[in-house]
Every structure is written in C-alpha cells, then in structure tokens.
Design a protein around this motif. Structure first.
Motif, PDB file in Angstrom:
ATOM      1  N   LYS A   2       1.705   0.304 -17.755  1.00 55.59           N
ATOM      2  CA  LYS A   2       2.033  -0.985 -17.139  1.00 55.59           C
ATOM      3  C   LYS A   2       1.595  -0.940 -15.683  1.00 55.59           C
ATOM      4  O   LYS A   2       1.868   0.023 -14.974  1.00 55.59           O
ATOM      5  N   VAL A   3       0.938  -2.031 -15.267  1.00 54.74           N
ATOM      6  CA  VAL A   3       0.410  -2.097 -13.911  1.00 54.74           C
ATOM      7  C   VAL A   3       0.773  -3.445 -13.312  1.00 54.74           C
ATOM      8  O   VAL A   3       0.642  -4.482 -13.971  1.00 54.74           O
ATOM      9  N   SER A   4       1.232  -3.417 -12.078  1.00 53.89           N
ATOM     10  CA  SER A   4       1.447  -4.637 -11.291  1.00 53.89           C
ATOM     11  C   SER A   4       0.675  -4.473  -9.997  1.00 53.89           C
ATOM     12  O   SER A   4       0.749  -3.423  -9.350  1.00 53.89           O
ATOM     13  N   ILE A   5      -0.037  -5.519  -9.628  1.00 51.75           N
ATOM     14  CA  ILE A   5      -0.839  -5.482  -8.410  1.00 51.75           C
ATOM     15  C   ILE A   5      -0.451  -6.685  -7.567  1.00 51.75           C
ATOM     16  O   ILE A   5      -0.478  -7.822  -8.055  1.00 51.75           O
ATOM     17  N   ILE A   6      -0.059  -6.432  -6.336  1.00 52.95           N
ATOM     18  CA  ILE A   6       0.352  -7.480  -5.411  1.00 52.95           C
ATOM     19  C   ILE A   6      -0.516  -7.365  -4.164  1.00 52.95           C
ATOM     20  O   ILE A   6      -0.190  -6.619  -3.224  1.00 52.95           O
ATOM     21  N   PRO A   7      -1.643  -8.049  -4.123  1.00 53.42           N
ATOM     22  CA  PRO A   7      -2.590  -7.909  -3.013  1.00 53.42           C
ATOM     23  C   PRO A   7      -2.009  -8.238  -1.641  1.00 53.42           C
ATOM     24  O   PRO A   7      -2.353  -7.583  -0.659  1.00 53.42           O
ATOM     25  N   SER A   8      -1.122  -9.230  -1.554  1.00 53.54           N
ATOM     26  CA  SER A   8      -0.593  -9.601  -0.228  1.00 53.54           C
ATOM     27  C   SER A   8       0.193  -8.461   0.403  1.00 53.54           C
ATOM     28  O   SER A   8       0.274  -8.346   1.621  1.00 53.54           O
ATOM     29  N   ASP A   9       0.786  -7.600  -0.425  1.00 54.76           N
ATOM     30  CA  ASP A   9       1.523  -6.429   0.068  1.00 54.76           C
ATOM     31  C   ASP A   9       0.676  -5.163   0.045  1.00 54.76           C
ATOM     32  O   ASP A   9       1.152  -4.100   0.430  1.00 54.76           O
ATOM     33  N   LYS A  10      -0.554  -5.280  -0.485  1.00 57.85           N
ATOM     34  CA  LYS A  10      -1.435  -4.118  -0.669  1.00 57.85           C
ATOM     35  C   LYS A  10      -0.735  -3.060  -1.527  1.00 57.85           C
ATOM     36  O   LYS A  10      -0.835  -1.863  -1.287  1.00 57.85           O
ATOM     37  N   THR A  11       0.004  -3.527  -2.551  1.00 54.55           N
ATOM     38  CA  THR A  11       0.790  -2.636  -3.394  1.00 54.55           C
ATOM     39  C   THR A  11       0.255  -2.635  -4.814  1.00 54.55           C
ATOM     40  O   THR A  11      -0.077  -3.678  -5.364  1.00 54.55           O
ATOM     41  N   ILE A  12       0.193  -1.453  -5.391  1.00 52.12           N
ATOM     42  CA  ILE A  12      -0.114  -1.281  -6.805  1.00 52.12           C
ATOM     43  C   ILE A  12       1.014  -0.437  -7.394  1.00 52.12           C
ATOM     44  O   ILE A  12       1.387   0.600  -6.838  1.00 52.12           O
ATOM     45  N   ILE A  13       1.534  -0.901  -8.530  1.00 52.77           N
ATOM     46  CA  ILE A  13       2.605  -0.189  -9.217  1.00 52.77           C
ATOM     47  C   ILE A  13       2.072   0.218 -10.584  1.00 52.77           C
ATOM     48  O   ILE A  13       1.672  -0.638 -11.375  1.00 52.77           O
ATOM     49  N   THR A  56     -11.213  -4.026 -17.297  1.00 56.05           N
ATOM     50  CA  THR A  56     -12.152  -3.525 -16.284  1.00 56.05           C
ATOM     51  C   THR A  56     -11.575  -3.614 -14.877  1.00 56.05           C
ATOM     52  O   THR A  56     -11.606  -2.630 -14.118  1.00 56.05           O
ATOM     53  N   LEU A  57     -11.035  -4.785 -14.502  1.00 54.52           N
ATOM     54  CA  LEU A  57     -10.474  -4.951 -13.160  1.00 54.52           C
ATOM     55  C   LEU A  57      -9.281  -4.024 -12.953  1.00 54.52           C
ATOM     56  O   LEU A  57      -9.172  -3.341 -11.932  1.00 54.52           O
ATOM     57  N   VAL A  58      -8.407  -3.966 -13.951  1.00 54.91           N
ATOM     58  CA  VAL A  58      -7.221  -3.102 -13.859  1.00 54.91           C
ATOM     59  C   VAL A  58      -7.646  -1.643 -13.752  1.00 54.91           C
ATOM     60  O   VAL A  58      -7.123  -0.891 -12.919  1.00 54.91           O
ATOM     61  N   ASP A  59      -8.604  -1.241 -14.582  1.00 53.50           N
ATOM     62  CA  ASP A  59      -9.068   0.157 -14.568  1.00 53.50           C
ATOM     63  C   ASP A  59      -9.612   0.545 -13.189  1.00 53.50           C
ATOM     64  O   ASP A  59      -9.332   1.643 -12.693  1.00 53.50           O
ATOM     65  N   SER A  60     -10.379  -0.353 -12.560  1.00 55.36           N
ATOM     66  CA  SER A  60     -10.938  -0.018 -11.250  1.00 55.36           C
ATOM     67  C   SER A  60      -9.839   0.096 -10.195  1.00 55.36           C
ATOM     68  O   SER A  60      -9.899   0.968  -9.327  1.00 55.36           O
ATOM     69  N   VAL A  62      -6.614   0.863 -10.848  1.00 52.65           N
ATOM     70  CA  VAL A  62      -5.848   2.074 -11.171  1.00 52.65           C
ATOM     71  C   VAL A  62      -6.617   3.307 -10.702  1.00 52.65           C
ATOM     72  O   VAL A  62      -6.024   4.267 -10.200  1.00 52.65           O
ATOM     73  N   SER A  63      -7.927   3.276 -10.815  1.00 58.29           N
ATOM     74  CA  SER A  63      -8.744   4.379 -10.314  1.00 58.29           C
ATOM     75  C   SER A  63      -8.588   4.521  -8.795  1.00 58.29           C
ATOM     76  O   SER A  63      -8.437   5.642  -8.281  1.00 58.29           O
ATOM     77  N   ALA A  64      -8.588   3.392  -8.088  1.00 65.87           N
ATOM     78  CA  ALA A  64      -8.363   3.429  -6.634  1.00 65.87           C
ATOM     79  C   ALA A  64      -6.965   3.970  -6.327  1.00 65.87           C
ATOM     80  O   ALA A  64      -6.781   4.759  -5.384  1.00 65.87           O
ATOM     81  N   TYR A  65      -5.976   3.558  -7.125  1.00 70.81           N
ATOM     82  CA  TYR A  65      -4.597   4.048  -6.987  1.00 70.81           C
ATOM     83  C   TYR A  65      -4.570   5.567  -7.164  1.00 70.81           C
ATOM     84  O   TYR A  65      -3.981   6.292  -6.357  1.00 70.81           O
ATOM     85  N   GLU A  66      -5.200   6.062  -8.222  1.00 73.88           N
ATOM     86  CA  GLU A  66      -5.214   7.509  -8.495  1.00 73.88           C
ATOM     87  C   GLU A  66      -5.939   8.277  -7.387  1.00 73.88           C
ATOM     88  O   GLU A  66      -5.498   9.370  -7.002  1.00 73.88           O
ATOM     89  N   ASP A  67      -7.023   7.701  -6.878  1.00 70.52           N
ATOM     90  CA  ASP A  67      -7.731   8.339  -5.760  1.00 70.52           C
ATOM     91  C   ASP A  67      -6.826   8.436  -4.536  1.00 70.52           C
ATOM     92  O   ASP A  67      -6.812   9.456  -3.833  1.00 70.52           O
ATOM     93  N   GLU A  68      -6.051   7.374  -4.275  1.00 70.58           N
ATOM     94  CA  GLU A  68      -5.139   7.386  -3.124  1.00 70.58           C
ATOM     95  C   GLU A  68      -4.022   8.403  -3.328  1.00 70.58           C
ATOM     96  O   GLU A  68      -3.636   9.104  -2.390  1.00 70.58           O
ATOM     97  N   VAL A  69      -3.512   8.503  -4.547  1.00 71.36           N
ATOM     98  CA  VAL A  69      -2.480   9.510  -4.842  1.00 71.36           C
ATOM     99  C   VAL A  69      -3.037  10.906  -4.569  1.00 71.36           C
ATOM    100  O   VAL A  69      -2.388  11.732  -3.916  1.00 71.36           O
TER     101      VAL A  69
END
Length: 152
Positions: A2-13, A56-60, A62-69
């Motif tokens: 499950k993924v939630s993306i909130i661009p205004s907060d620059k948050t990915i869950i 595709t959009l979610v995967d990219s 999530v990949s950015a999220y994993e890179d940041e982690v």
C-alpha cells in the motif's frame, strides 16, 4: 504493498512507513493512493479523480522512496561510525594520568578518600594529639554533618 503519496507535504507512505523528502511528480496531483493492484489519483486543479491499474508511476516513486531510505541509513551509519571513531581517538589520546584519574574516580572516589583521612586525623585527636586549628575545625564540621545525617 500500500502506497500513499502526498506531494504538497513531500511525503510518501509505503506500508505504513512514512518518509518526507523531495521527489518529482506532476504538480497537479494532490494525492495518490495505491493498494497493490489499483490506485486513485486525486488532482488539485478541479480534474475528477482518476482510477488506474498501471503501477509505473507508483513504482518510480517507491523506487525514489527506497533510494532515500538507503541514503538515510548510509548517513546514519556514517554518523555512528564517526562517533565511534571519535571515541576511539579520544581513548587513544589519553595519557597515563587520564587513565589513573579515571581509575581513582571509579575505585577510590574523592569523598571516600577525604572520609578516610578525616577518620585518621580524628583518631589522632581522640588519642590526645594536638591538631592544627583549621584541621580541628574541619573535623568538627565533618562530625556535625555525620551526626545530622547518619547512615541508614
């Protein structure tokens, strides 16, 4: 996943784990929700929400999220190693005097040393030996404190 993306907060869950960092996304997207098979995009410019199944959009993202982690974990490891290195350098720089002082502090605290010395001088006084007036005064104060606050 499950993924939630909130661009205004620059948050990915991702699966309940939240991370805030900079990432690129269409500025008209208000939020994006993904449940593992399908998702919904909420727009902030009046466009109706859009259902989607192409990840595709979610995967990219999530990949950015994993890179940041990974980046944050590497940064934390580097910081921890720097702390360890600094502690080891400080320990290596200690002189014999530093080691001896630390050992005295651990095994023979100053209070215990003074107590033993004052007991010895008090015994000299009780045995009839004259002591300097200053030392006699210190012993008097010391005995007063011991009397006022006895050991339990």
């Amino acid at each position: 996943m499950k993924v939630s993306i909130i661009p205004s907060d620059k948050t990915i869950i991702v699966d309940g784990q939240s991370l805030t960092f900079d990432y690129d996304i269409d500025p008209t997207i208000h939020a994006l929700q993904w449940d593992g098979d399908s998702g919904e995009i909420e727009y902030n410019d009046g466009i109706a929400n859009e259902q989607f199944t192409d990840s595709t959009l979610v995967d990219s993202l999530v990949s950015a999220y994993e890179d940041e982690v990974e980046r944050l974990e590497a940064e934390a490891q580097a910081t921890a190693q720097a702390v360890i290195d600094e502690a080891e350098a400080l320990e290596a720089a200690k002189t014999y005097a530093d080691h001896r002082r630390a050992r005295y502090d651990d095994e023979l605290p100053m209070g215990d040393q003074f107590d033993a010395i004052l007991k010895a001088f008090n015994q000299f006084r009780l045995d009839g030996q004259d002591l300097p007036a200053d030392l006699d005064g210190v012993i008097g104060i010391w005995l007063g404190i011991k009397s006022a606050i006895p050991k339990e």
